[in-house]
Structure formats: C-alpha cells, structure tokens
Design an enzyme around this catalytic site. Structure first.
Site, PDB file in Angstrom:
ATOM      1  N   CYS A   1      -7.488  -8.042   1.484  1.00  0.00           N
ATOM      2  CA  CYS A   1      -7.663  -6.825   0.698  1.00  0.00           C
ATOM      3  C   CYS A   1      -8.877  -6.063   1.218  1.00  0.00           C
ATOM      4  O   CYS A   1      -9.845  -6.661   1.697  1.00  0.00           O
ATOM      5  CB  CYS A   1      -7.862  -7.221  -0.766  1.00  0.00           C
ATOM      6  SG  CYS A   1      -8.484  -5.923  -1.828  1.00  0.00           S
TER       7      CYS A   1
ATOM      8  N   ASP B   1      -3.584   7.812 -15.045  1.00  0.00           N
ATOM      9  CA  ASP B   1      -4.681   6.844 -14.961  1.00  0.00           C
ATOM     10  C   ASP B   1      -4.726   6.121 -13.618  1.00  0.00           C
ATOM     11  O   ASP B   1      -5.805   5.837 -13.099  1.00  0.00           O
ATOM     12  CB  ASP B   1      -4.540   5.811 -16.088  1.00  0.00           C
ATOM     13  CG  ASP B   1      -4.553   6.451 -17.462  1.00  0.00           C
ATOM     14  OD1 ASP B   1      -5.584   7.038 -17.822  1.00  0.00           O
ATOM     15  OD2 ASP B   1      -3.519   6.382 -18.157  1.00  0.00           O
TER      16      ASP B   1
ATOM     17  N   HIS C   1      -6.173   8.967   5.392  1.00  0.00           N
ATOM     18  CA  HIS C   1      -5.019   9.101   4.514  1.00  0.00           C
ATOM     19  C   HIS C   1      -5.421   9.615   3.140  1.00  0.00           C
ATOM     20  O   HIS C   1      -6.480   9.276   2.618  1.00  0.00           O
ATOM     21  CB  HIS C   1      -4.332   7.738   4.354  1.00  0.00           C
ATOM     22  CG  HIS C   1      -5.246   6.701   3.765  1.00  0.00           C
ATOM     23  ND1 HIS C   1      -6.185   6.031   4.513  1.00  0.00           N
ATOM     24  CD2 HIS C   1      -5.386   6.244   2.494  1.00  0.00           C
ATOM     25  CE1 HIS C   1      -6.863   5.203   3.736  1.00  0.00           C
ATOM     26  NE2 HIS C   1      -6.403   5.310   2.507  1.00  0.00           N
TER      27      HIS C   1
ATOM     28  N   ASP D   1      -6.947   0.489   9.267  1.00  0.00           N
ATOM     29  CA  ASP D   1      -7.224  -0.004  10.616  1.00  0.00           C
ATOM     30  C   ASP D   1      -5.976  -0.335  11.420  1.00  0.00           C
ATOM     31  O   ASP D   1      -6.061  -0.962  12.466  1.00  0.00           O
ATOM     32  CB  ASP D   1      -8.109  -1.253  10.530  1.00  0.00           C
ATOM     33  CG  ASP D   1      -7.475  -2.367   9.700  1.00  0.00           C
ATOM     34  OD1 ASP D   1      -6.347  -2.163   9.197  1.00  0.00           O
ATOM     35  OD2 ASP D   1      -8.091  -3.434   9.555  1.00  0.00           O
TER      36      ASP D   1
ATOM     37  N   HIS E   1      -4.274   2.565  -2.466  1.00  0.00           N
ATOM     38  CA  HIS E   1      -3.692   3.023  -1.207  1.00  0.00           C
ATOM     39  C   HIS E   1      -3.180   1.826  -0.409  1.00  0.00           C
ATOM     40  O   HIS E   1      -3.846   0.790  -0.343  1.00  0.00           O
ATOM     41  CB  HIS E   1      -4.735   3.782  -0.378  1.00  0.00           C
ATOM     42  CG  HIS E   1      -5.296   4.980  -1.068  1.00  0.00           C
ATOM     43  ND1 HIS E   1      -6.517   5.536  -0.745  1.00  0.00           N
ATOM     44  CD2 HIS E   1      -4.802   5.733  -2.092  1.00  0.00           C
ATOM     45  CE1 HIS E   1      -6.746   6.581  -1.523  1.00  0.00           C
ATOM     46  NE2 HIS E   1      -5.728   6.713  -2.354  1.00  0.00           N
TER      47      HIS E   1
ATOM     48  N   ASP F   1      -1.574   0.562   3.410  1.00  0.00           N
ATOM     49  CA  ASP F   1      -1.512   0.919   4.828  1.00  0.00           C
ATOM     50  C   ASP F   1      -0.055   0.906   5.288  1.00  0.00           C
ATOM     51  O   ASP F   1       0.561  -0.159   5.396  1.00  0.00           O
ATOM     52  CB  ASP F   1      -2.344  -0.076   5.641  1.00  0.00           C
ATOM     53  CG  ASP F   1      -2.494   0.350   7.099  1.00  0.00           C
ATOM     54  OD1 ASP F   1      -1.766   1.270   7.529  1.00  0.00           O
ATOM     55  OD2 ASP F   1      -3.332  -0.244   7.804  1.00  0.00           O
TER      56      ASP F   1
ATOM     57  N   GLU G   1      -3.912  -5.395  -6.066  1.00  0.00           N
ATOM     58  CA  GLU G   1      -4.693  -4.153  -6.120  1.00  0.00           C
ATOM     59  C   GLU G   1      -4.754  -3.583  -7.536  1.00  0.00           C
ATOM     60  O   GLU G   1      -5.766  -3.005  -7.938  1.00  0.00           O
ATOM     61  CB  GLU G   1      -4.107  -3.123  -5.155  1.00  0.00           C
ATOM     62  CG  GLU G   1      -4.094  -3.563  -3.689  1.00  0.00           C
ATOM     63  CD  GLU G   1      -5.469  -3.931  -3.149  1.00  0.00           C
ATOM     64  OE1 GLU G   1      -6.479  -3.409  -3.659  1.00  0.00           O
ATOM     65  OE2 GLU G   1      -5.535  -4.759  -2.215  1.00  0.00           O
TER      66      GLU G   1
END
Length: 527
Positions: free
Chosen positions: A68, A175, A185, A193, A209, A211, A234
């Site tokens: 993470c 929220d 982004h 990365d 977000h 990737d 997340e």
C-alpha cells in the site's frame, strides 16, 4: 542483463528512499550509521521481522513486496522539524531539512495517526462514488462498481457504518471518492510508480486512487491483483485505520495474494469497532438451531449454531469463532423457506425423548418446520395443515405473543406477552398450574430494579453458554442456572442477573444498508 540491473537499482533506490524517510521522521541527531541502523530496526519492527539493524535478505525481501502507498508512520510538520536545534549540526543541513519539512507540510498535510487510528467520520451514513474520469481500463464499469459495493459492505458487516453509492449528488457531498490512474493522476500530488510496487493509496479526507498499470482482477478470476482486497484495505485507511502488523489482517501493508474465503480478520473487526463502536439493535427472535449428524463411524453427534433475526433478515452466529458469518445478514426466506415474511415473533424447539418439533410464531398463527426438508410444513404427518391458530395448538395461550422458549428442564414452553408469562405443559397440552404469572415473579431480578418488566423481544436457551437469556432493546439478562446457584446458593431460582449490552456478548451483528443487502442478485462478476 541490462533490465535486471535496472530492476535491482530501482529496488535499491526504493529501499534507500524508505530508510531515508524514516531517518527524517525519527531524527534524533545521531550519526549517519546510527540513523541508518535505527531506521532499519524501525522497519523490521513494524514488519514483524527479527529486529537486528542489519540489512539482511529477509529485510530486503520485505521491502520489495508490493504494498500500500500509505506510509507506515505518518510524518507531520511537528515531527519533521526537531523541537530544538542541534548546535553541532551545520547550517546547510538544517536549512535543507527545514525546506523538506516545508514542502511536505504544504503539499500534503496529513493527520497524525495513533497506533489504533482515528475516527475519520462523525456520521454513520457515508456516500461514495467511482469518479467518471477515473474508470479502470481493465474491468468493466459494472464490475468495478460491484467490487467496490462489496468492499464497502464488508466494512459495514463489522461496524455501525452504512455506505451508499451516490452518483447524482454534488461532489462536495460525497464522502469517499474512488478512481484509477497512472503516473500523475486525478490531480494527486503523489504519482504512481508503474507495475509492481505501489498498488494504491488513500487520503484521510476521502480519496482512494488505484494504479491502473497494475493487473487488477475481479474476485475468483485467477491470477492478478484482487481489486476487492486492495479496495477493502484502502477503505480501512479512509475510515481512519493505520497499518496493522498481524498475519491475516487486511490492514497489513504488504499485499498477499487473494485467498479463497477472504474475510475480515478478528483484529480488523476490533480495530474498526474501537474507532466507531459496536453494532447495536433489537432482535425479533434469537435461537439455537439443533441438528443431528452421523459421523463416518455411524455415531450421532449434535451440532448447533445461533441465529439472530431482525425483521426480514437473519445472522448466523458462529459460536466457535465468536462472530457472525461472513456475508450476513441474509434474507429470511433464503434460509428458512415457508415461514412468514416480515420477521417472526418466536421460535420454539420442543426437544425431548419423544418429540423433536420446531415451531415459528407470527401474529395469531404458528408454523411447524420440517427439519428434514428444510422448509415449513403445509401439512404434517398427523394431517394438521399450516399455518394454524395459536389458540388451537396451544390452548390457553393468548396471541399475538412477544416471544417464547422451551425449557427442557421442565418440559415447558414459556410464552411471554406484555408483563405476563404463560407456562405451557407440553405433555398435558395445557397451561401449567398457576399460570399466567407476572414475569417478575417467575424470573425475579437479582438486583432490585434491574429487570425488563415486560415486552421482552426475545428469549432463548443457549447451548453454548448452557443458559437462558432474555433480550430487550439493546440489552440482555442471563437467567440464573443450576451451576450459578451451586456456586452462589443465595441466588433466586430463575433470577435475572444484571443487564448487559448485547454487543458485549455477541459481536459483529451489524445492519447493512438496504442498497447493499440484495447486491448478489445483480452481480456482474461470475465465479
């Protein structure tokens, strides 16, 4: 060979950046070698490795695991700048560190997080949205939205929080906002990365977000990175949870492949409830479902689970694990075919040497349940058609009732209505002598004034605890049993021990927002 060298260099750089960041966060004005060793020891500690201060293979492997993007230790402005200035430190170094601290504080002002996290939201209904400009290029929009609904539901099942997808309200009313991107982004200050290291990151003000260079997959679809597992992790950060360094926790920082039967770890459940509290609510009915099974050697064994019913939904409580089953609540009609909709008033299992009968009660009627066919009888072996009126099957018992349970010690059903209890003699098929009586007289309080005083929601005998419980509102009273009286002879027979909250005895019996309850009926994801 050239690609291999680049890969190694990239990993070494990543390790150095991580360790240097720890040096800045934990700056105690040590020498460079001591700072490096201290940072390594800190990483080893939070990663569950032997704390050696040596950059060994185990440490290198742990640092190179996909993980993470949320840091293990949050660096605030106050922690980046030492409270006092070391007079032995030269001026250029002091200026460089202050400049770095200023950049960090301006670009990303993060909240300081304790070891147990912080309560990120003061309300229990949270709205979320998958941003239109942030769709994944690898999964359909319907698949993405379904996976996120499931991820939010998993947190809702173990906390008092409700989540609802909102695609129409103004953005400032949302929220939690989710989206996919690559490199720079979605206006985020932290760039991704590419493949292999950082899968996603979350900010405590509600942005998550992912990737899109990573190979995200739907549940049970083979190789790849489980979007469900990453999303659950997340979301935990957005709700205020830090990383948890415990094997099996969804909040551990390094990603582990999605395993079959993935669910919340005990530590995850306790962590979110530490922030937002346990789940409270009243129940229509609670009971232990008893079933007989034969082993491979032909022996008959008794197995049971506890069921909590509320309106049209029920939870199976796994007594062995002291928690609810993953995926609950479930619609009543799915698990109990043929019983009335809208919930039931009571469940009674008459279980003796001669009888093994199960009944559900609702309003003025009752249903007999066929345990072999797992559905309510329309007509039983004796020719009785169901549902029947309570007054026909149980003479002298008024209807509707509040609740009921079968007492095996006395072969008696206790029916509760308002402030009275009706003892029904199963063998004689009539009310027992002297009934009805006041509930307080049959089940007296151990502590004066501590009593439900009528309108009991549920009553049941627990085989796990070998005790009877009366539930009302969010509380329960345990009935004094023979073992209690043997230890404390002064306790009254059938006395009610002091009230306790239901969520202190039975954990994770949590409501789920109505929008998420029937989501499996519309799943675009196929196993």
């Amino acid at each position: 060979m050239h690609e291999r060298v680049n890969s190694v260099n990239k990993n070494v750089c990543t390790i150095l950046v991580f360790v240097i960041s720890l040096v800045f966060v934990n700056d105690n004005h040590l020498g460079p070698a001591q700072e490096f060793t201290s940072a390594l020891e800190e990483f080893q500690r939070v990663s569950g490795l032997p704390v050696t201060g040596v950059f060994d293979e185990a440490t290198k492997t742990a640092m190179n695991k996909p993980r993470c993007g949320v840091p293990d230790k949050e660096a605030t402005y106050s922690t980046l700048i030492p409270p006092t200035v070391n007079v032995h430190q030269n001026e250029p170094n002091r200026r460089r560190k202050r400049h770095l601290a200023g950049l960090v504080s301006k670009n990303r002002q993060k909240r300081e997080v304790s070891e147990t996290g912080h309560m990120a939201f003061s309300k229990t209904l949270l709205r979320w949205r998958l941003m239109g400009e942030g769709y994944s290029s690898q999964l359909t929009v319907d698949e993405q939205r379904y996976i996120f609904r499931l991820a939010f539901r998993m947190w809702s099942e173990v906390s008092p929080l409700d989540f609802v997808e909102d695609t129409s309200s103004p953005l400032e009313d949302i929220d939690i906002r989710l989206g996919f991107g690559t490199g720079r982004h979605l206006g985020c200050n932290q760039r991704f990365d590419g493949t292999g290291r950082e899968f996603a990151h979350a900010w405590f003000l509600g942005d998550i977000h992912f990737d899109d260079d990573e190979h995200f997959t739907a549940p049970n679809t083979g190789s790849g990175i489980s979007l469900l597992k990453v999303a659950v992790h997340e979301i935990g950060h957005v709700l205020g949870l830090p990383h948890i360094y415990r094997p099996g926790s969804i909040m551990q920082p390094s990603y582990l492949p999605h395993e079959a039967g993935f669910e919340m770890d005990w530590m995850d459940r306790k962590a979110i409830q530490h922030l937002y509290g346990g789940c409270k609510g009243r129940f229509n009915t609670v009971f232990d479902w008893i079933r007989k099974e034969r082993t491979a050697y032909g022996e008959v064994v008794i197995r049971f689970n506890t069921y909590f019913m509320r309106d049209d939904w029920y939870w199976l409580y796994e007594n062995r694990n002291n928690r609810t089953r993953y995926g609950d609540p479930v619609a009543l009609q799915v698990g109990w075919r043929g019983i009335p909709t809208g919930g039931v008033d009571a469940y009674v299992h008459v279980w003796s040497r001669k009888r093994d009968d199960v009944y559900f009660f609702k309003g003025t009627q009752f249903w007999k349940y066929n345990q072999d066919q797992d559905q309510a009888f329309t007509q039983d072996q004796e020719g009785w058609r169901y549902p029947r009126r309570i007054s026909e099957g149980f003479p002298g018992v008024p209807s509707p009732i509040d609740t009921a349970f079968y007492d095996r010690r006395e072969s008696r059903i206790y029916f509760f209505k308002n402030s009275l209890v009706y003892g029904f003699d199963v063998g004689a098929n009539s009310l027992a002598r002297g009934f009805p009586k006041r509930i307080r007289d049959v089940f007296p309080p151990v502590v004066s004034g501590d009593h439900p005083d009528g309108n009991v929601d549920a009553a049941y005998f627990s085989y796990t605890h070998n005790a009877v419980f009366l539930l009302k509102g969010t509380g329960f009273w345990q009935v004094v049993g023979s073992r209690d009286r043997w230890r404390r002879p002064f306790l009254p027979r059938n006395g009610l021990l002091p009230r306790k909250e239901v969520d202190t005895q039975w954990f994770d019996i949590c409501n789920v927002h109505p929008a998420a309850l029937r989501m499996n009926e519309h799943s675009p994801v196929h196993s």
